[in-house]
Design a protein around this motif. Structure first.
Motif, mmCIF file in Angstrom:
data_model
loop_
_atom_site.group_PDB
_atom_site.id
_atom_site.type_symbol
_atom_site.label_atom_id
_atom_site.label_comp_id
_atom_site.label_asym_id
_atom_site.label_seq_id
_atom_site.Cartn_x
_atom_site.Cartn_y
_atom_site.Cartn_z
ATOM 1 N N SER A 45 -0.113 -4.825 -15.992
ATOM 2 C CA SER A 45 0.432 -5.813 -14.771
ATOM 3 C C SER A 45 -0.477 -5.684 -13.721
ATOM 4 O O SER A 45 -0.734 -6.734 -12.945
ATOM 5 C CB SER A 45 1.757 -5.381 -14.578
ATOM 6 N N ALA B 241 8.383 -14.026 -16.019
ATOM 7 C CA ALA B 241 7.131 -13.219 -16.283
ATOM 8 C C ALA B 241 6.003 -14.155 -16.081
ATOM 9 O O ALA B 241 6.003 -15.313 -16.176
ATOM 10 C CB ALA B 241 7.104 -12.859 -17.751
ATOM 11 N N LYS C 86 13.081 -6.300 -22.154
ATOM 12 C CA LYS C 86 11.916 -5.379 -22.365
ATOM 13 C C LYS C 86 11.312 -5.930 -23.773
ATOM 14 O O LYS C 86 10.368 -6.076 -23.965
ATOM 15 C CB LYS C 86 12.338 -4.030 -22.394
ATOM 16 N N LEU D 33 9.421 -9.002 -23.173
ATOM 17 C CA LEU D 33 8.300 -8.713 -22.605
ATOM 18 C C LEU D 33 7.147 -8.173 -23.742
ATOM 19 O O LEU D 33 6.110 -8.707 -23.746
ATOM 20 C CB LEU D 33 8.106 -7.723 -21.546
ATOM 21 N N THR D 34 7.666 -7.515 -24.675
ATOM 22 C CA THR D 34 6.908 -7.038 -25.689
ATOM 23 C C THR D 34 6.256 -8.207 -26.798
ATOM 24 O O THR D 34 5.283 -8.295 -27.088
ATOM 25 C CB THR D 34 7.826 -6.037 -26.611
ATOM 26 N N ARG E 262 3.910 -10.184 -24.851
ATOM 27 C CA ARG E 262 2.486 -9.537 -24.535
ATOM 28 C C ARG E 262 1.750 -9.206 -26.041
ATOM 29 O O ARG E 262 0.330 -9.447 -25.919
ATOM 30 C CB ARG E 262 2.634 -7.985 -24.014
ATOM 31 N N THR F 17 2.114 -9.984 -16.073
ATOM 32 C CA THR F 17 2.663 -9.504 -15.037
ATOM 33 C C THR F 17 4.089 -9.800 -14.725
ATOM 34 O O THR F 17 4.633 -10.639 -15.445
ATOM 35 C CB THR F 17 1.733 -9.355 -13.808
ATOM 36 N N ALA G 83 7.378 -6.589 -16.218
ATOM 37 C CA ALA G 83 6.403 -6.092 -16.666
ATOM 38 C C ALA G 83 5.728 -4.796 -15.694
ATOM 39 O O ALA G 83 5.476 -3.689 -16.128
ATOM 40 C CB ALA G 83 5.036 -7.097 -16.668
ATOM 41 N N ASP H 85 5.365 -1.002 -17.064
ATOM 42 C CA ASP H 85 3.925 -0.303 -16.580
ATOM 43 C C ASP H 85 4.175 1.087 -15.896
ATOM 44 O O ASP H 85 3.624 2.014 -16.025
ATOM 45 C CB ASP H 85 2.926 -0.982 -16.176
#
Length: 726
Positions: free
Chosen positions: A58, A417, A479, A482-483, A486, A505, A509, A513
Motif C-alpha cells: 500500500s 480498495a 481481508k 483484499l487477498t 491482490r 492500497t 490494505a 500492511d
C-alpha cells in the motif's frame, strides 16, 4: 553558597551549580523555553504526508500516486435517504444541492441493492483542505430537507463533514482535557503537599517542559515528521513525568529539612538521592521510548522523538531549575499552608500497615498478589487486534450513524480498495481490454463490488482503479477480499501490460500492511526495551536479581493492563459508561505502544523505590529493615504521583475515539496496579523472600562501576542526620 559537601554524581553537581547560580539557572530555563517556543513558531512543524506513513504494497501504491501528478480531488460528500416513499425527498435533496454555491457537481442518485436506500453523491468547490470550514451550510441545508420529510432518514456524510464533525468532537474533548488536567493535577498536589507554593512547582515544571519540548519537536520534525496525535502523546507523557520528577525531588528535600538538615544539606541529599533516581529513571524511559524507532513506522517514530524530547527536557528541568528554585525559596516552598492538609511529616500510615502484613507473611502476600495480577491478565490470552474505522468513534455521534448506515446499505462505498497501475501507457485499447477484464472478474467475484471506477493521471502513465470490498473494511471478509484482489484479480487483469507495476492500497490494505509491519517488529522492540532496561538496572544497582525482578514485575503490570483492555474493549464491558461500541478487538497499534509507555513509566516508581531501599542497605540496615524503611518512606509520594497519572490518563477515556479510550483506561489501570499491588505488596514480598540474594552479583561482573546510593556524609561526622535510624 559554599560547597561544604563532597558532592559526587551528575545530578548532585548540577544541583549545587544551579543553587550557587540560581538567578542564571532560572533565567536560563525561562530563556530556553521562550527561545525554542519562538523558534518553533518561526519554523513550524513538519507533518508526515500519507505517502510517508504507509508500509508494504500500500505504501508503494501511495508513493506512485503521489508522484503521478493527479489533479487534487475535490472534497466528496454523500446524502443518504432511507425509507419507503422517498422519490420526492431524493428530488428535494438533488435540487437543494444544485442550488448551493458550495457544490461543484451532483451525481445521479444510486439505489441500494435492497432497494431501501438512495445515495446522492456530490463534490464541493474550493480547496479540499479547507472544505470542512465551508461544509456547515450544506449540513444545515440537508437538515432542512430532513425536517421537510420527517418520515424518512436523511443525513449527510463525507470527507468535509467527517473532518468537521468528528474533528470538532475530538477538538472539544482535547480542549476539555487540557482545561481539566492541570486543575486536577494541582488539586492532587495541594492535598499531597498541603501548601500552595509546593504544589505549583511541579505543575509549572511540567508545563514548561512540555512547551520547551514542543519547540524542540519543531526542529526535529525536519528529520522525523510528526502526525496529528504526536502533541497529544507528548502532553500525556510530559505531564506525567514532569510532575512525578518534581514531586519526588521536592518531597525528599522537604523531608530532610524536617529531619533537621540545613537548607543546603537538604538540597544536596535530595540531589544525590532523588536527583540520581530521576537521572536513571529518565534514561530508562528514554531507552524504552527509543524502542519505537525499531518499528520503522512514521507514526511510532514521531511518538518516539516527542516522548524522548519531553522526558529529556523534564529531566533537565528537574536537575537544574528545580534546585535553583528550591534554593531561592528555602522554607518558603511551604508557603500558603492549607489548614487540615499540611503535615510536617508524611508517614504513609495506611501503606505502613499494609507493609507490616506483607513483611510478616511475604510468601502468602506474593502468592495473592501474583494470583490477582494473573486473574486480571488472563483475558490477554484472547487478545485480538483490529484496524481503525467507524467503529472507533462514539456510536451516538450523528455523523458516525450516517456513515454506518451508508456502509450497511452500500458495502465498501465509504472506503473502496484502489488498484494502482503504473505502466508506459494506461491509455488505449490494451489498457481498456485489461480494465474490462478487471470489471468482469469483479462482477464474477462474491468478494468485490460490481461498481468499478478508474481515473488516469495527465501523463497517461498511472491509473487508479477503485472497487468496493465485501465486509466492513476490518473484518475477515474484507481481508479475504483484499487477498483475492491482490493475488488474483488485479495481477490477472493488468499483469500482462508491458513494464507494468500493480499495487493495491486503500484503508483495508493500509491496515493489513501496518499490522504485518508491527508483527515483524514486535520481537525486536520487546527485546530491545527489556534488554536495555535490564542492563540499566544491573549497572545502577549492581545486582542481577534486582534487574531480573524489575523486568518481571513490569511485565506483570503490562500483562494486567492488556487483560483489562481485552475485558473492557474487546468483550464489550462498560460500553454505555465509556460510550463506545466493542468491535471484537483492540486497536492494532495499542499493545505495542502501551508496552513501551507503561514499561517506561513503571520504571519511574521502580527506580525511585529501589534507590531508597538500596540507600538504607548501603547505610547499614538489614535487607528487611531497608525494605521497610525504603517502601514506607516512599509510599506517600508514590501514591500522590500515581494519583496524578491516573487522573490525567483517565481523562483520555472521555474522548470520542476508542483508541484514546483504550489508551486512557489501559494506562490509568496499569499505573494504579503498579503503585499498589506491585510496588506496595509484590515487590517487598519478593525482596524479603530473596533476602541477601537481592544484591547478588557474579564475580565476573565486579568490573561494573559502583554507584553510591547513600548521601555523602558531612565532613567531620560519621553519618549525616538524615541517615540516623528512625
Amino acid at each position: 553558597m559554599q560547597n561544604r559537601d563532597k558532592v559526587t554524581g551528575f545530578a548532585a553537581r548540577a544541583a549545587v551549580w544551579s543553587a550557587r547560580h540560581r538567578t542564571l539557572a532560572i533565567l536560563g530555563w525561562v530563556a530556553f523555553v521562550a527561545g525554542v517556543t519562538v523558534l518553533s513558531g518561526q519554523l513550524g512543524t513538519v507533518e508526515a504526508v500519507d505517502s510517508e506513513t504507509g508500509h508494504g504494497e500500500s505504501a508503494r501504491a501511495d508513493r506512485i500516486v503521489a508522484a503521478a501528478g493527479f489533479p487534487e480531488r475535490p472534497a466528496g460528500e454523500m446524502v443518504l435517504i432511507q425509507g419507503g416513499k422517498r422519490t420526492a425527498a431524493v428530488a428535494d435533496v438533488t435540487r437543494t444541492l444544485r442550488d448551493r454555491a458550495e457544490v461543484a457537481d451532483v451525481g445521479e442518485p444510486v439505489v441500494s441493492p435492497d432497494k431501501n436506500s438512495t445515495l446522492v453523491s456530490f463534490t464541493m468547490t474550493g480547496d479540499p483542505e479547507t472544505a470542512k470550514d465551508r461544509v456547515q451550510p450544506l449540513l444545515d441545508a440537508v437538515a432542512q430537507v430532513q425536517d421537510r420529510h420527517p418520515e424518512l432518514y436523511v443525513a449527510e456524510a463525507g470527507d468535509a463533514s467527517g473532518d468537521k464533525l468528528i474533528g470538532d468532537s475530538l477538538d472539544e474533548g482535547l480542549s476539555r482535557l487540557g482545561l481539566l488536567s492541570l486543575p486536577i493535577t494541582l488539586g492532587i498536589l495541594l492535598v499531597a503537599f498541603g501548601a500552595v507554593v509546593a504544589a505549583l512547582l511541579p505543575v509549572a515544571l511540567a508545563v514548561t517542559a512540555v512547551a520547551g519540548a514542543a519547540g524542540l519537536l519543531a526542529v526535529a520534525s525536519r528529520w522525523v515528521p510528526t502526525v496529528d496525535t504526536t502533541m497529544h502523546v507528548m502532553l500525556l507523557v510530559g505531564l506525567a513525568v514532569g510532575v512525578d520528577y518534581c514531586l519526588f525531588y521536592i518531597r525528599r528535600e522537604r523531608d530532610e529539612r524536617r529531619k533537621g538538615a540545613d537548607p543546603h544539606r537538604a538540597l544536596v541529599i535530595a540531589a544525590q538521592t532523588s536527583g540520581r533516581s530521576i537521572w536513571v529513571s529518565g534514561l530508562t524511559v528514554i531507552v524504552a521510548m527509543a524502542g519505537m524507532f525499531l518499528t520503522r513506522d512514521a507514526v511510532f517514530s514521531s511518538f518516539a522523538v516527542a516522548t524522548i524530547l519531553v522526558v529529556a527536557t523534564a529531566v533537565l528541568g528537574s536537575l537544574t531549575v528545580l534546585p535553583a528554585l528550591l534554593s531561592a525559596l528555602g522554607d518558603r516552598v511551604d508557603a500558603i499552608k492549607i489548614p487540615g492538609l499540611y503535615r510536617r511529616r508524611s508517614d504513609g500510615r495506611v501503606w505502613r500497615a499494609v507493609l507490616r502484613v506483607v513483611l510478616a507473611k511475604p510468601l502468602v502476600s506474593a502468592v495473592l498478589a501474583v494470583g490477582a495480577l494473573a486473574l486480571l491478565a488472563a483475558p490477554a490470552l484472547d487478545l485480538k487486534t483490529k484496524g481503525e474505522g467507524l467503529a472507533d468513534f462514539s456510536p451516538r455521534m450523528p455523523i458516525v450513524q450516517a456513515f454506518t448506515r451508508i456502509d450497511a446499505a452500500f458495502p465498501g462505498q465509504n472506503a473502496p480498495a484502489e488498484v494502482v497501475v503504473e505502466a508506459g501507457s494506461v491509455k488505449g485499447k490494451r489498457f481498456d481490454r485489461a480494465l474490462a477484464e478487471f470489471k468482469s472478474a469483479a462482477v464474477a467475484s462474491d468478494k468485490l463490488g460490481d461498481e468499478v471506477d478508474a481515473r488516469i493521471n495527465p501523463a497517461g502513465t498511472v491509473a487508479v482503479v477503485s472497487v468496493a470490498l465485501a465486509g466492513n473494511g476490518n473484518d475477515g471478509t474484507s481481508k479475504a477480499a483484499l487477498t483475492e484482489l491482490r493475488t488474483t484479480v488485479a495481477p490477472g487483469a493488468f499483469g500482462a501490460l508491458p513494464g507494468v507495476t500493480v499495487a493495491v492500497t486503500g484503508d483495508t490494505a493500509g491496515s493489513v500492511d501496518f499490522n504485518e509491519r508491527l508483527d515483524s517488529s514486535l520481537p525486536w522492540v520487546f527485546g530491545f526495551v527489556l534488554g536495555l532496561a535490564f542492563l540499566l538496572l544491573l549497572v545502577s544497582f549492581r545486582s542481577v536479581m534486582v534487574a531480573v525482578t524489575g523486568v518481571l514485575l513490569n511485565l506483570l503490570s503490562v500483562a494486567a493492563a492488556y487483560g483489562m483492555l481485552v475485558f473492557v474493549f474487546q468483550y464489550g464491558h462498560f460500553e454505555s459508561q465509556l460510550d463506545f461500541r466493542a468491535a471484537g478487538g483492540i486497536t492494532a497499534w495499542m499493545p505495542l505502544f502501551l508496552f513501551i509507555i507503561l514499561f517506561g513509566l513503571s520504571m519511574d516508581y521502580h527506580v525511585f523505590v529501589l534507590s531508597r531501599i538500596r540507600e538504607g542497605y548501603d547505610g547499614g540496615l538489614s535487607t528487611r529493615d531497608a525494605i521497610s524503611k525504603g517502601i514506607g518512606s516512599t509510599a506517600g509520594v508514590i501514591t500522590s504521583a500515581a494519583l496524578v497519572m491516573v487522573a490525567v490518563f483517565a481523562l483520555f477515556a472521555t474522548l470520542p475515539l476508542i483508541s484514546t479510550k483504550e489508551l486512557g483506561v489501559g494506562l490509568a489501570a496499569a499505573v494504579l496496579l503498579d503503585a499498589t499491588i506491585i510496588r506496595a505488596v509484590l515487590l517487598p514480598a519478593v525482596m524479603v523472600l530473596l533476602g541477601e540474594r537481592n544484591w547478588w552479583l557474579p564475580r565476573w561482573l565486579n568490573w561494573l562501576p559502583t554507584v553510591a546510593h547513600e548521601p555523602t556524609p558531612v565532613e567531620g561526622t560519621d553519618r549525616s542526620p538524615e541517615l540516623a535510624r528512625v
